[in-house]
Design an enzyme around this catalytic site. Structure first.
Site, PDB file in Angstrom:
ATOM      1  N   ARG A 138     -75.327  37.060   9.692  1.00  0.00           N
ATOM      2  CA  ARG A 138     -74.775  35.974   8.899  1.00  0.00           C
ATOM      3  C   ARG A 138     -75.557  35.796   7.605  1.00  0.00           C
ATOM      4  NH1 ARG A 138     -74.904  29.880  11.182  1.00  0.00           N
ATOM      5  NH2 ARG A 138     -77.086  30.445  11.360  1.00  0.00           N
ATOM      6  N   CYS A 187     -75.651  32.813   4.518  1.00  0.00           N
ATOM      7  CA  CYS A 187     -75.204  31.457   4.223  1.00  0.00           C
ATOM      8  C   CYS A 187     -75.732  31.076   2.844  1.00  0.00           C
ATOM      9  CB  CYS A 187     -75.711  30.484   5.273  1.00  0.00           C
ATOM     10  SG  CYS A 187     -75.079  28.804   5.059  1.00  0.00           S
TER      11      CYS A 187
END
Length: 82
Positions: free
Chosen positions: A60, A62
């Site tokens: 991920r 972000c």
């Protein structure tokens, strides 16, 4: 409307629908990119994210952005492997 929690839950419902239409599910996701307008909401978002990726979450990224379309607070791009 509804703040980060409501928007995140709706976003994941939308992602689930797209994944299901492709014959996939959240376990097929290998990478996500999350765009948030305020990283101070990260803890709330992260708790919701963990509900959808409880084990072996995908890679991920972000990032905080200054704005998202239609005043959204969060947006997520996913890459899934079938």
């Amino acid at each position: 409307d509804g703040g980060i929690e409501a928007q995140a839950r709706q976003m994941f419902a939308n992602i689930k629908a797209v994944l299901n239409a492709a014959g996939a599910e959240f376990s097929n996701v290998v990478k996500t990119t999350v765009f948030m307008t305020d990283l101070r909401d990260f803890a709330v978002f992260n708790a919701i994210y963990a509900e959808y990726f409880p084990e072996n979450p995908p890679a991920r990224s972000c990032v905080q952005v200054c704005a998202l379309p239609k005043g959204a607070l969060v947006e997520c791009e996913v890459i899934a492997k079938l």
